[in-house]
Design a protein around this motif. Structure first.
Motif: not given
Length: 402
Positions: A256, A289-290, A292-294, A296, A338, A341-342, A345
């Motif tokens: 990542q 998940a992290d 994609v959160k970071t 995405g 995740a 969710g992206e 958004r």
């Protein structure tokens, strides 16, 4: 996510009609017959697009959504003598793909050997087969078959001893098979390496450190991204597979943190990520998940597959095999939730690329797969099973979140 299916062209043992029956909406393909560094002409792109999509009078219902891959030549990776010519050819290929309506282009920056497996059809307890990377087999190849200088220094004493024992028990047939498996190169590629080719190519990396190769990637992107932006293209780099050094070569897209560095080095909507849960998931620290959160917003293409690591381990390197899509080390429901969710958004932000193309990557050969030829790692039934499982996760997300 838009469901897509990888197809290797007219020579693929799986037909377009069979792909239609999987329920996939799109296709991922490439012009594997064109040498690395050469231009993809419009005529060849249009022909492949017609193979996939059919004609106006007889459409297949499929679309060509992603190019995988538009290869980056060794001259570009090492800044060799033909670099400038190959970059111009790459830009011309991008323009030609855009002219044919294809916007998402996957590539990788793995030095020399691209993805690597030591067994392309390892037997599984249920009777099927899967691709496997065995660290002892790879060390055996590196030390005793390739006979790379300084190879032994890259392995622990224990792994060296295991490799010697395995080499001593290997017959000629298994030796040839191991060499073939490791030098297979990109799936579908018509380029074939010999051990002499590999040794010669490795020499070009003698003075290239990890930092150097990472800078070479950034410099490559600096040259091609303006063309991609001009034509509305989205480039997405595939992670190293496996995500750790092999043959003494540097790896620059394994974590990542690597992706954060490359995507922030040139902040462009065209500079993106192929999110491969299988490759990244070999690292025990991987948190989908992290990720994609970071990162995405930079994900342009998704490979959903799973791997399971096993002994032996040697530092950050490990043996692993291609697991069932819901049966490996990666938390696949967390990854899919995740990503969904992206997409939500993106729709809220009005992005035109809210729907991310996804394909069920790799698969275990099961049932009728075992009675027909196939591209290693790309069975029909095994991938369709994985796609069905992924659809279940997507349906669950929509049921919960509306």
């Amino acid at each position: 996510m838009k469901e897509t299916w990888r197809w290797f062209g007219p020579t693929d043992e799986i037909s377009i009609n069979e792909i239609r029956q999987t329920g996939s909406a799109g296709v991922v393909s490439a012009l594997h017959h064109i040498p690395n560094g050469a231009v993809w002409p419009v005529s060849a792109i249009e022909l492949r697009k017609r193979d996939i999509e059919g004609t106006r009078e007889n459409p297949t219902g499929l679309t060509w959504d992603v190019v995988e891959s538009l290869p980056v030549s060794e001259a570009i990776k090492t800044k060799g003598a033909d670099r400038a010519t190959h970059i111009e050819a790459y830009k011309e290929s991008l323009r030609n793909l855009a002219a044919c309506g294809i916007q998402v282009i996957c590539y990788n920056f793995m030095p020399v050997i691209d993805w690597t497996r030591t067994n392309l059809a390892s037997a599984l307890p249920h009777g099927g087969t899967a691709m496997q990377f065995d660290l002892i087999d790879f060390a055996t190849f590196d030390i005793h078959l390739l006979k790379r200088e300084r190879a032994q220094a890259d392995y622990s004493d224990a792994l060296q001893a295991q490799a010697l024992t395995r080499f001593s028990s290997m017959g000629n047939t298994r030796k040839k098979e191991l060499i073939h498996n490791i030098l297979a190169g990109l799936p579908g590629s018509e380029e074939h390496w010999t051990t002499s080719d590999i040794l010669d190519c490795l020499k070009t990396y003698d003075d290239i450190s990890r930092a150097d190769l990472q800078q070479n990637l950034i410099d490559f992107l600096a040259e091609i991204l303006p063309t991609a932006e001009e034509h509305g293209l989205r480039l997405c780099c595939h992670p190293d597979d496996p995500p750790f050094p092999l043959l003494g070569l540097p790896r620059v897209m394994s974590t990542q943190e690597d992706y954060a560095k490359i995507t922030s080095a040139i902040d462009s909507p065209a500079n993106g990520i192929t999110f491969c849960t299988g490759s990244l998931g070999i690292d025990p620290a991987f948190d989908p998940a992290d990720f994609v959160k970071t990162l995405g917003p930079k994900i342009h293409f998704v490979h959903l597959r799973n791997t399971r690591s096993h002994t032996p381990h040697d530092g950050n390197r490990t043996s692993f095999f291609e697991a069932a899509h819901l049966g490996g080390d990666t938390d696949m429901p967390a990854a899919v939730f995740a990503l969904m969710g992206e997409e939500k958004r993106r729709r809220s932000a009005g992005r035109t690329d809210a729907e991310i193309p996804m394909r069920p990557d790799h698969g275990q050969a099961i049932l009728a797969d075992l009675d027909r030829p196939m591209m290693p790692g790309y069975p029909l039934i095994g991938r369709m099973k994985g796609l069905a499982e992924l659809r279940g996760i997507i349906a669950a997300y929509r049921h919960i979140n509306g």
